[in-house]
Design a protein around this motif. Structure first.
Motif, short mmCIF file in Angstrom:
data_model
loop_
_atom_site.label_atom_id
_atom_site.label_comp_id
_atom_site.label_asym_id
_atom_site.label_seq_id
_atom_site.Cartn_x
_atom_site.Cartn_y
_atom_site.Cartn_z
N HIS A 353 0.82 -1.20 0.00
CA HIS A 353 0.00 0.00 0.00
C HIS A 353 0.86 1.26 0.00
CE1 HIS A 353 -2.66 -3.14 1.45
NE2 HIS A 353 -3.70 -2.32 1.45
N ARG A 354 0.42 2.23 -0.77
CA ARG A 354 1.00 3.56 -0.73
C ARG A 354 -0.14 4.54 -0.44
NH1 ARG A 354 5.66 6.02 -2.75
NH2 ARG A 354 6.30 4.03 -3.68
N ILE A 355 -0.01 5.29 0.64
CA ILE A 355 -1.03 6.26 1.03
C ILE A 355 -0.65 7.62 0.45
CG2 ILE A 355 -2.30 7.29 2.93
CD1 ILE A 355 -2.62 4.24 2.72
N LEU A 356 -1.56 8.21 -0.29
CA LEU A 356 -1.28 9.47 -0.97
C LEU A 356 -1.83 10.68 -0.23
CD1 LEU A 356 -2.06 8.28 -4.60
CD2 LEU A 356 0.14 8.29 -3.41
N GLY A 357 -2.57 10.46 0.83
CA GLY A 357 -3.14 11.56 1.61
C GLY A 357 -4.65 11.49 1.63
N ARG A 358 -5.26 12.53 2.15
CA ARG A 358 -6.70 12.58 2.24
C ARG A 358 -7.31 12.82 0.87
NH1 ARG A 358 -8.86 10.13 6.03
NH2 ARG A 358 -10.66 11.51 6.16
N MET A 359 -8.41 12.14 0.59
CA MET A 359 -9.08 12.30 -0.70
C MET A 359 -9.46 13.75 -0.94
SD MET A 359 -9.48 9.42 -2.47
CE MET A 359 -10.93 9.68 -3.49
N LYS A 360 -9.93 14.45 0.10
CA LYS A 360 -10.44 15.80 -0.09
C LYS A 360 -9.34 16.84 -0.20
CE LYS A 360 -14.96 15.11 2.11
NZ LYS A 360 -15.88 15.53 3.20
N SER A 361 -8.22 16.64 0.52
CA SER A 361 -7.20 17.69 0.54
C SER A 361 -5.89 17.28 -0.10
CB SER A 361 -6.92 18.11 2.00
OG SER A 361 -6.42 17.01 2.75
N ASP A 362 -5.62 16.00 -0.27
CA ASP A 362 -4.31 15.55 -0.74
C ASP A 362 -4.34 14.88 -2.10
OD1 ASP A 362 -2.89 16.42 1.54
OD2 ASP A 362 -3.54 14.67 2.65
N LEU A 363 -5.50 14.64 -2.65
CA LEU A 363 -5.60 14.14 -4.02
C LEU A 363 -6.02 15.32 -4.89
CD1 LEU A 363 -5.31 11.67 -5.83
CD2 LEU A 363 -7.74 11.22 -5.50
N ILE A 364 -5.06 15.86 -5.62
CA ILE A 364 -5.26 17.10 -6.37
C ILE A 364 -5.64 16.75 -7.80
CG2 ILE A 364 -4.17 19.25 -7.12
CD1 ILE A 364 -2.22 18.84 -4.71
#
Length: 454
Positions: A353-364
């Motif tokens: 797994h690779r976590i990219l951040g929060r869907m709302k604030s970290d997935l641009i």
């Protein structure tokens, strides 16, 4: 049986030290049984969770008495403290005489001078802990965790990390979150290992602990890397574990160079406990948090045409629900029963797994691309002038969102940083704006509070 089958009925022949004070496991059980006599039959018991042995005694005592325990940050403001106490419906507040009074609540001192109470039987699925979330999207919610979920999680982590009674665990993390309390205290008691809680997570205290297993958050490990002599003192350790936020690539590399260890990264939430982790006997890759633990299933639900999506989990480590918030609990699950983490992630063919951040604030979402803020942050952190960085997306009339970097750095221009990212990542991932700050806003666990950035 003690603590609803969460802890061994017969205590291990080992010690717990918290900020210089020491008890044996047996001494802790005895003190907890004495305090439990004052708690039996009450409702939820709140504990002002100072980094002391008294806090550990109070948490174990509440469980021994068969009542849920609500750990409270000792530096809570009046509004936050009142919210936690009223929302959890706590009937008692345990603390020290030096704690400030709370209107409407009487603070009961933690005393262990009475006769011991017998352990109160309770179902393993009943709520054992009510841990409050950070409240970044509203008022903090109380996640109800059962002893069954906690035990399942600790057993899975013990297997993944090869955690045994022969270990000495050291950390200085707060005793009101999953990392410091559940893993860092209950985990030591369940495995039967020695615990050294350093009071504060200072590099010199970690270096002096003489442990085989160390827990820390990225801020702790960053400070260790900035204190090379202290970091080198950790070379005899068996395992360094990082969690609660993504570990920046340069810090991972610094720890490897100074300590000889590739840190284990793991992932979880208050509501799920730890669900994914690198293993002691497996690969540990920067930016990756490993594979699902035993008893846990994960999936990524992507948007059409994209590999990145929301990480969802299910299994025996999940919470019972949010205290007195049935609608919020229901909304946190998908229609087919998976907990929706709200985190953007990818899972490769090997289950890593690779976590990219929060869907709302970290997935641009910029110019038709899906860009993980963490990837841009790691690229910026490779520049020698950059100390801290947070990346987020801002609305843009043409691109949908533009990438904005908030940076703490020494004598470097915005253009130089934008060019640096463009030489490392694809051109569309470069920041369009760079904002220089003296410091990033962080919570008590070291997580950057992006909602506070303009």
């Amino acid at each position: 049986m003690l603590v609803r089958s969460l802890l061994p009925e017969v205590p291990a022949d080992n010690t717990l030290t918290v900020d210089g004070q020491t008890l044996t496991h047996a001494g802790l059980y005895s003190a907890a049984a004495a305090l439990a006599a004052r708690l039996t039959g009450s409702g939820p018991v709140a504990v002002i969770a100072h980094p002391t042995l008294d806090t550990v005694v109070a948490v174990v005592a509440a469980q021994h008495a068969g009542v849920p325990v609500v750990p409270v940050p000792p530096d809570s403001g009046p509004a936050e403290l009142t919210h936690i106490l009223t929302d959890s419906r706590a009937t008692l507040l345990l603390g020290s005489t030096s704690d400030p009074p709370v209107p409407g609540f009487e603070t009961m001192p933690i005393r262990t001078d009475g006769p011991p109470a017998p352990a109160t039987p309770a179902a393993p699925g009943d709520t054992a802990l009510i841990l409050y979330t950070s409240g970044t999207t509203g008022a903090p919610k109380g996640a109800e965790l059962s002893s069954r979920a906690i035990a399942a999680d600790l057993d899975a982590l013990a297997e993944a990390w090869q955690w045994t009674p022969e270990d000495t665990l050291a950390h200085g993390l707060p005793l009101y979150h999953v990392h410091g309390l559940v893993l860092g205290v209950l985990g030591a008691l369940r495995t039967g290992c020695r615990l050294v809680h350093t009071g504060r997570p200072l590099p010199a205290r970690y270096a002096a602990a003489g442990a085989t297993l160390y827990f820390g958050v990225p801020t702790v490990w960053s400070r260790m890397v900035a204190s090379p002599a202290c970091a080198r003192a950790l070379r005899p350790a068996r395992l360094l574990v990082s969690g609660s936020a993504a570990l920046p690539g340069p810090v991972f590399a610094g720890l490897r160079a100074l300590t000889g260890h590739r840190p284990v990264e793991r992932y979880g939430m208050t509501e799920t406990l730890i669900t994914v982790s690198a293993r002691a006997d497996g690969p540990r890759l920067p930016g990756c948090v490993g594979t699902a633990l035993a008893g846990v299933e994960t999936r990524v639900v992507p948007e059409p045409g994209h590999a990145v999506g929301e990480l969802q989990v299910r299994g025996n480590t999940l919470f019972n629900g949010y205290a007195h918030r049935g609608a919020a609990t229901q909304e946190s699950f998908s229609r087919d029963g998976w907990f929706r983490t709200g985190d953007a992630a990818t899972i490769d063919a090997d289950g890593v797994h690779r976590i990219l951040g929060r869907m709302k604030s970290d997935l641009i979402k910029s110019g038709g691309f899906r860009i993980g803020a963490g990837e841009v942050e790691d690229a910026l952190l490779t520049h020698p002038a950059v100390h801290e960085v947070a990346v987020l997306g801002r609305p843009h009339s043409d691109l949908g969102e533009e990438i904005v970097a908030f940076v703490v750095a020494d004598r470097v221009t915005a253009d130089a940083l934008i060019s640096h990212v463009a030489t490392t990542l694809s051109n569309h991932k470069r920041p369009r704006q760079v904002v220089f700050l003296d410091a990033l806003p962080r919570n008590q666990m070291g997580k950057v509070q992006k909602h506070r950035l303009g």
